[in-house]
Design a protein around this motif. Structure first.
Motif, PDB file in Angstrom:
ATOM      1  N   VAL A  75      66.486 -46.352  49.658  1.00  0.00           N
ATOM      2  CA  VAL A  75      65.542 -46.192  48.544  1.00  0.00           C
ATOM      3  C   VAL A  75      66.286 -46.221  47.219  1.00  0.00           C
ATOM      4  CG1 VAL A  75      63.871 -44.642  47.481  1.00  0.00           C
ATOM      5  CG2 VAL A  75      63.910 -44.918  49.978  1.00  0.00           C
ATOM      6  N   GLU A  76      67.438 -45.533  47.126  1.00  0.00           N
ATOM      7  CA  GLU A  76      68.230 -45.538  45.884  1.00  0.00           C
ATOM      8  C   GLU A  76      68.721 -46.940  45.554  1.00  0.00           C
ATOM      9  OE1 GLU A  76      68.428 -43.332  48.235  1.00  0.00           O
ATOM     10  OE2 GLU A  76      67.884 -41.466  47.241  1.00  0.00           O
ATOM     11  N   LEU A  77      69.069 -47.706  46.598  1.00  0.00           N
ATOM     12  CA  LEU A  77      69.522 -49.076  46.368  1.00  0.00           C
ATOM     13  C   LEU A  77      68.398 -49.926  45.769  1.00  0.00           C
ATOM     14  CD1 LEU A  77      71.508 -51.435  46.686  1.00  0.00           C
ATOM     15  CD2 LEU A  77      70.656 -51.718  49.034  1.00  0.00           C
ATOM     16  N   VAL A  78      67.202 -49.819  46.343  1.00  0.00           N
ATOM     17  CA  VAL A  78      66.081 -50.607  45.839  1.00  0.00           C
ATOM     18  C   VAL A  78      65.754 -50.217  44.397  1.00  0.00           C
ATOM     19  CG1 VAL A  78      63.627 -51.103  46.148  1.00  0.00           C
ATOM     20  CG2 VAL A  78      65.135 -51.004  48.133  1.00  0.00           C
ATOM     21  N   ARG A  79      65.811 -48.939  44.111  1.00  0.00           N
ATOM     22  CA  ARG A  79      65.520 -48.502  42.745  1.00  0.00           C
ATOM     23  C   ARG A  79      66.567 -49.025  41.754  1.00  0.00           C
ATOM     24  NH1 ARG A  79      63.806 -42.280  44.335  1.00  0.00           N
ATOM     25  NH2 ARG A  79      61.609 -42.748  44.829  1.00  0.00           N
ATOM     26  N   LEU A  80      67.828 -49.053  42.169  1.00  0.00           N
ATOM     27  CA  LEU A  80      68.858 -49.607  41.295  1.00  0.00           C
ATOM     28  C   LEU A  80      68.627 -51.093  41.066  1.00  0.00           C
ATOM     29  CD1 LEU A  80      71.505 -49.417  39.734  1.00  0.00           C
ATOM     30  CD2 LEU A  80      72.731 -49.789  41.904  1.00  0.00           C
ATOM     31  N   LEU A  81      68.261 -51.814  42.114  1.00  0.00           N
ATOM     32  CA  LEU A  81      67.996 -53.248  41.961  1.00  0.00           C
ATOM     33  C   LEU A  81      66.812 -53.478  41.022  1.00  0.00           C
ATOM     34  CD1 LEU A  81      68.512 -54.490  45.641  1.00  0.00           C
ATOM     35  CD2 LEU A  81      70.081 -54.706  43.712  1.00  0.00           C
ATOM     36  N   ASP A  82      65.791 -52.670  41.158  1.00  0.00           N
ATOM     37  CA  ASP A  82      64.642 -52.793  40.244  1.00  0.00           C
ATOM     38  C   ASP A  82      65.078 -52.588  38.800  1.00  0.00           C
ATOM     39  OD1 ASP A  82      63.105 -53.209  42.435  1.00  0.00           O
ATOM     40  OD2 ASP A  82      61.981 -51.330  42.319  1.00  0.00           O
ATOM     41  N   ARG A  83      65.930 -51.593  38.599  1.00  0.00           N
ATOM     42  CA  ARG A  83      66.392 -51.290  37.231  1.00  0.00           C
ATOM     43  C   ARG A  83      67.223 -52.435  36.668  1.00  0.00           C
ATOM     44  NH1 ARG A  83      69.861 -45.904  35.470  1.00  0.00           N
ATOM     45  NH2 ARG A  83      70.518 -46.664  33.413  1.00  0.00           N
ATOM     46  N   LEU A  84      68.100 -53.003  37.500  1.00  0.00           N
ATOM     47  CA  LEU A  84      68.948 -54.090  37.021  1.00  0.00           C
ATOM     48  C   LEU A  84      68.164 -55.380  36.827  1.00  0.00           C
ATOM     49  CD1 LEU A  84      72.143 -53.485  39.188  1.00  0.00           C
ATOM     50  CD2 LEU A  84      71.731 -52.803  36.822  1.00  0.00           C
ATOM     51  N   THR A  85      67.072 -55.531  37.537  1.00  0.00           N
ATOM     52  CA  THR A  85      66.274 -56.753  37.414  1.00  0.00           C
ATOM     53  C   THR A  85      65.493 -56.788  36.114  1.00  0.00           C
ATOM     54  OG1 THR A  85      66.039 -56.821  39.822  1.00  0.00           O
ATOM     55  CG2 THR A  85      64.505 -58.164  38.536  1.00  0.00           C
ATOM     56  N   SER A  86      64.993 -55.664  35.679  1.00  0.00           N
ATOM     57  CA  SER A  86      64.151 -55.627  34.486  1.00  0.00           C
ATOM     58  C   SER A  86      65.015 -55.763  33.235  1.00  0.00           C
ATOM     59  CB  SER A  86      63.373 -54.312  34.448  1.00  0.00           C
ATOM     60  OG  SER A  86      62.548 -54.260  33.302  1.00  0.00           O
ATOM     61  N   ARG A  87      64.735 -56.778  32.431  1.00  0.00           N
ATOM     62  CA  ARG A  87      65.505 -57.016  31.208  1.00  0.00           C
ATOM     63  C   ARG A  87      65.016 -56.082  30.097  1.00  0.00           C
ATOM     64  NH1 ARG A  87      65.545 -62.930  29.267  1.00  0.00           N
ATOM     65  NH2 ARG A  87      67.545 -62.319  28.352  1.00  0.00           N
ATOM     66  N   PRO A  88      65.926 -55.511  29.307  1.00  0.00           N
ATOM     67  CA  PRO A  88      65.492 -54.674  28.178  1.00  0.00           C
ATOM     68  C   PRO A  88      64.749 -55.511  27.143  1.00  0.00           C
ATOM     69  CG  PRO A  88      67.853 -55.087  28.063  1.00  0.00           C
ATOM     70  CD  PRO A  88      67.389 -55.616  29.392  1.00  0.00           C
ATOM     71  N   ASP A 132      75.864 -62.986  31.645  1.00  0.00           N
ATOM     72  CA  ASP A 132      74.850 -63.863  32.231  1.00  0.00           C
ATOM     73  C   ASP A 132      73.794 -63.008  32.918  1.00  0.00           C
ATOM     74  OD1 ASP A 132      75.397 -63.664  35.307  1.00  0.00           O
ATOM     75  OD2 ASP A 132      77.371 -63.956  34.394  1.00  0.00           O
ATOM     76  N   PRO A 133      72.591 -63.568  33.177  1.00  0.00           N
ATOM     77  CA  PRO A 133      71.494 -62.755  33.720  1.00  0.00           C
ATOM     78  C   PRO A 133      71.374 -62.775  35.235  1.00  0.00           C
ATOM     79  CG  PRO A 133      70.639 -64.861  33.020  1.00  0.00           C
ATOM     80  CD  PRO A 133      72.113 -64.904  32.751  1.00  0.00           C
ATOM     81  N   LEU A 134      72.416 -63.243  35.960  1.00  0.00           N
ATOM     82  CA  LEU A 134      72.304 -63.384  37.414  1.00  0.00           C
ATOM     83  C   LEU A 134      72.701 -62.082  38.110  1.00  0.00           C
ATOM     84  CD1 LEU A 134      71.695 -65.355  39.732  1.00  0.00           C
ATOM     85  CD2 LEU A 134      74.150 -65.908  39.774  1.00  0.00           C
ATOM     86  N   LEU A 135      71.760 -61.535  38.873  1.00  0.00           N
ATOM     87  CA  LEU A 135      72.024 -60.341  39.679  1.00  0.00           C
ATOM     88  C   LEU A 135      72.426 -60.796  41.080  1.00  0.00           C
ATOM     89  CD1 LEU A 135      72.056 -57.292  40.118  1.00  0.00           C
ATOM     90  CD2 LEU A 135      69.597 -57.407  40.593  1.00  0.00           C
ATOM     91  N   THR A 161      61.289 -61.920  31.615  1.00  0.00           N
ATOM     92  CA  THR A 161      61.500 -60.470  31.560  1.00  0.00           C
ATOM     93  C   THR A 161      62.217 -59.923  32.785  1.00  0.00           C
ATOM     94  OG1 THR A 161      59.304 -60.103  32.515  1.00  0.00           O
ATOM     95  CG2 THR A 161      59.463 -60.168  30.120  1.00  0.00           C
ATOM     96  N   GLY A 162      62.575 -60.810  33.726  1.00  0.00           N
ATOM     97  CA  GLY A 162      63.307 -60.372  34.911  1.00  0.00           C
ATOM     98  C   GLY A 162      64.545 -61.206  35.127  1.00  0.00           C
ATOM     99  N   ASN A 163      65.639 -60.594  35.621  1.00  0.00           N
ATOM    100  CA  ASN A 163      66.868 -61.318  35.927  1.00  0.00           C
ATOM    101  C   ASN A 163      66.769 -61.936  37.323  1.00  0.00           C
ATOM    102  OD1 ASN A 163      68.299 -60.570  33.514  1.00  0.00           O
ATOM    103  ND2 ASN A 163      68.536 -58.516  34.393  1.00  0.00           N
ATOM    104  N   PRO A 164      67.167 -63.199  37.483  1.00  0.00           N
ATOM    105  CA  PRO A 164      67.108 -63.832  38.812  1.00  0.00           C
ATOM    106  C   PRO A 164      68.117 -63.199  39.772  1.00  0.00           C
ATOM    107  CG  PRO A 164      68.224 -65.264  37.230  1.00  0.00           C
ATOM    108  CD  PRO A 164      67.687 -64.113  36.451  1.00  0.00           C
TER     109      PRO A 164
END
Length: 852
Positions: free
Chosen positions: A22-35, A292-295, A253-256
């Protein structure tokens, strides 16, 4: 996928059944959303998920997360990093990332496509050197025609990665199109500057020729993959950019995502590309300055256990980010182990809501701002007295009611209101035009100074407009005849309700202060033809900002005590009251006087003059039988002017009785009408203040032929036997085609002399130090005008006292008003220049003099 959210179900989520999923998914969500703000963009890590041998991979389950993001989907690619060759692996990455995404345009990869063309480029062995460029251009055209790639949506034309204009030019004239592309297309410039084989060829054509002739792709195969990775990341940066004018990346608004299974080479290549971000022809000092915006999420089996467990993913990411600039390590390793499923993880994952991205508000906001500006800007500019379309962020004017308040270099547009009487409008427009024309001449001189004339430029009565024209004509004559080039800006203080004058003087003063802060040529302010509380406040504001002020017709006694930056060219009320008392006693044999003044609490002039008159008359042994005020507004003290006039009429014959009217001219007719209605032919002599000059010039005395009205005046043409022999009046009469008999107002002379004082101050500053700043030395220059070196002004000799900042023994006239708008001199007190035979002196014995 379930209908409720992103969770792929128990079967496909086997790879996520570990503690910390769950913590991993939440971190990925945070990194995906661009400020929302570009300045908050931060580098993204390469998350490496280590799992024990035999444990299922989490990547297949994670791949469903970006595909179901709310608002819009996130581009992602899931690849097997063990695929060889490297070119095939990267083509697969690009093909998946370029797939269609709901809510956003497709990602384009022009840099990658151009590098791919170079690597595939080949020429016939027998082509001659002079034909190489033509053959390369022909190959480019063929590449655009036949190149396709396979995506999740089917075959996609690679040519779409090139702009339409390049495809058009290359298709029509290949050789010219290649030259244009190499010169002006940014991706072509970028590719041409890349290193291959240890150095850069500095140009797309040179690089293409080297690839063919030197077989660079075969000789340096280890560098080809890195070049393709750099091109891939550059395409993503360009597609997500937000600082440009178009700023198309704001809508992304999201990083690929890039999910890589067993891809050590690709992870290392991405790290190398990020560690050496190149911009133009110079290497940036820090690769962190252009992320760069690549996750990237990679996964692999390994027996080695990384120090950070996935349950601490967020803390591990923050530690990685703080150390990145020193370590240059782009990989954040996390320990995962799904071989022993953690209890409750599947349930917790199923409760997670789908990834939610913010909406791209840039375009709607721009449209909203545009619509708001189309509505608001005209209203805003109207409030600033600007043209409705004006883009100026600030204005020296502000609309108060129907008046434009502040400073203007274009008075014809701002200070000719619709209510100007038709018979006055031509004269007002003429004098504004003359001042503006002189301003244009002065602007061409490097030694020009700027003076601001502050007055009531939008009065409400014809009487006041006539007075304004006279003042402006005096200013123009001084400007025209001065040997110091002068630019005159006009500032309106506003009439205000009830005709009180300078009602918005504080606003005008602030606008002048703002102008002076921007323009060092602004050296002083003149005008202020009325003594009110606002006029005193204006002097306080301007003087507090070190701007000298020269008053023209202000006469309240305490004006000169506000601060040391204020001088005036006219006498104060105390001197006028003493002249009036002397005249009443010596010429009218007055023994008893009734004094009437304005009850307006803001009219400092009238109250002050009445107080001075009470003192001066008493000093002459004249009794004060009445001391009363008239009412201007309902909340003022006193009676209506007509009722007050009735009370001024004596009950019977009273030899030696006179009336002193210290009020304003606009109420004098009503006062006299009330007095006549009661006196019945026994109207006493009236001595009125200098404010009554316009009352005479308008011919209002024709309504009162039985009234003997004597009034005080600053020096006017009536002071001279022939005013045409006085330099100022000669210039005035020649231009405006008037006669001395028709010119009975001294306002023009007072305004002229105020400007002359400033000009003399400028001369003294420049005589002392030609290179000195005028504004800083002007106060001392004005203070140096003493009685011993006085100015020979048109309103009288002007030499300031040592401590009063008033002209010593300034000329004061007593005139008798006639019914034909003319006046007869009765008394001249004070110093007048020019030959004595030119000055009217009916009787000057015993005239009061100022203390030395």
């Amino acid at each position: 996928m379930t209908s409720q959210g992103w969770f792929p179900g128990s079967e496909r989520s086997r790879g996520l059944r570990f503690s910390g999923a769950v913590e991993l998914v939440r971190l990925l969500d945070r990194l995906t959303s661009r400020p929302r703000w570009p300045s908050r963009d931060v580098p993204l890590p390469i998350l490496h998920l280590r799992r024990p041998p035999g444990a299922p991979s989490p990547l297949e389950a994670l791949a469903g997360r970006p595909a179901t993001a709310r608002g819009r989907r996130v581009p992602f690619a899931l690849v097997d990093g063990s695929v060889e060759p490297e070119r095939r692996l990267l083509d697969d990455v690009v093909a998946q990332l370029a797939g269609e995404v709901r809510g956003a345009s497709r990602l384009r990869f022009p840099h990658y496509a151009l590098v791919a063309w170079l690597l595939d480029l080949s020429l016939p062995a027998d082509v001659e050197a002079e034909e190489e460029e033509r053959e390369i251009a022909r190959e480019f055209r063929q590449h655009l025609r036949r190149r396709v790639r396979v995506t999740a949506d089917g075959a996609q034309d690679l040519a779409q990665d090139f702009p339409w204009w390049i495809r058009l030019v290359i298709g029509l004239v290949p050789r010219i199109g290649l030259a244009v592309t190499a010169l002006v297309w940014r991706p072509a410039t970028w590719v041409g500057e890349q290193e291959l084989g240890g150095r850069s060829r500095h140009g797309l054509y040179r690089l293409a020729r080297a690839v063919v002739k030197e077989r660079l792709a075969q000789r340096h195969a280890d560098e080809v993959g890195d070049l393709l990775v750099r091109a891939l990341l550059e395409d993503l940066r360009r597609s997500h950019r937000r600082w440009t004018v178009r700023g198309t990346g704001r809508r992304r608004t999201g990083n690929p995502w890039l999910l890589v299974e067993n891809g050590p080479w690709l992870v290392d290549a991405l790290g190398r590309a990020r560690g050496g971000v190149r911009s133009g022809q110079s290497w940036r000092a820090s690769p962190l300055s252009r992320p760069d915006p690549l996750l990237v999420i990679s996964a692999a089996e390994s027996a080695e256990v990384p120090p950070t467990h996935v349950a601490d993913a967020l803390a591990g990411y923050q530690d990685w980010l703080r150390q990145l600039s020193r370590s240059q390590n782009w990989v954040l390793e996390l320990d995962t182990d799904a071989s022993e499923p953690a209890r409750g993880v599947v349930g917790a994952l199923s409760e997670l809501r789908p990834m939610s991205l913010r909406r791209a508000l840039a375009a709607p906001l721009v449209l909203l701002l545009l619509a708001a500006s189309l509505v608001a800007v005209p209203f805003l500019n109207h409030a600033r007295c600007d043209e409705w379309w004006s883009p100026s962020p600030r204005s020296p004017l502000q609309r108060v009611g129907q008046e434009c308040i502040g400073v203007s270099a274009d008075p014809l547009r701002h200070f000719v209101p619709a209510w100007v009487p038709d018979d006055i409008r031509p004269a007002l427009e003429d004098v504004y035009g003359r001042i503006t024309a002189e301003n244009r001449k002065a602007q061409q001189r490097p030694d020009a100074v700027t003076i601001v004339f502050l007055s009531v430029l939008t009065p409400s009565t014809a009487n006041s407009f006539h007075a304004l024209v006279e003042e402006l004509r005096g200013v123009w004559v001084a400007q025209k005849t001065s040997d110091v080039p002068i630019r005159v800006l006009l500032a309106n203080g506003g009439e205000g309700p009830g005709g009180r004058g300078l009602a918005s003087g504080d606003i005008a003063a602030d606008k002048i202060i703002e102008l002076a802060a921007r323009d060092r040529a602004v050296v002083a302010v003149t005008g202020l033809s009325i003594s009110t509380d606002t006029a005193r406040s204006v002097v306080k504001r301007l003087g507090g900002n070190a701007l000298p002020i020269i008053g023209t017709l202000t006469s309240a006694d305490d004006m000169t005590s506000v601060n040391e930056y204020y001088y005036q060219v006219g006498p104060n009320n105390l001197r006028q009251a003493r002249v009036a008392a002397y005249y009443a006693r010596s010429r009218l044999a007055t023994t008893d006087v009734a004094i009437f003044y304005s009850g307006d609490p803001t009219d400092r002039y009238s109250r002050n003059l009445a107080e001075d008159a009470r003192t001066a008359f008493a000093e002459r042994g004249i009794a004060i039988s009445q001391y009363r005020s008239y009412r201007v507004a309902a909340d003022d003290e006193g009676l209506a002017p007509a009722s007050l006039g009735q009370g001024a009429c004596p009950a019977g014959e009273r030899p030696g009785y006179a009336v002193f009217y210290a009020g304003r001219a606009q109420y004098l007719a009503e006062f006299l009408r009330g007095m006549n209605s009661r006196c019945q032919g026994r109207t006493p002599p009236v001595i009125a203040s200098d404010s009554s000059t316009r009352f005479i010039l308008e011919g209002t005395m024709a309504q009162f032929p039985n009234v003997r009205l004597d009034y005080l005046s600053f020096a006017s043409p009536a002071a001279w036997t022939d005013c045409a022999k006085v330099p100022f009046y000669k210039n005035y009469l020649d231009v405006f085609r008037r006669t001395c008999q028709a010119l009975g107002d001294g306002r023009s002379a007072a305004a002229h002399d105020a400007v002359q004082v400033l000009v003399e101050g400028v001369r003294q500053v420049r005589r002392t130090d030609p290179g000195a700043r005028v504004r800083e030395g002007l106060l001392a220059g004005i203070g140096g005008i003493r009685p011993g070196n006085a100015i020979q002004g048109a309103s009288g000799t002007i030499g300031f006292g040592t401590s009063t900042r008033l002209p010593s023994d300034k000329a004061v006239l007593v005139l008798r008003g006639n019914t034909d708008t003319t006046s007869t001199p009765r008394l001249v007190c004070g110093e007048l220049p020019f030959p004595e035979d030119l000055v009217v002196r009916p009787d000057v014995d015993g005239c009061p003099r100022d203390p030395q």
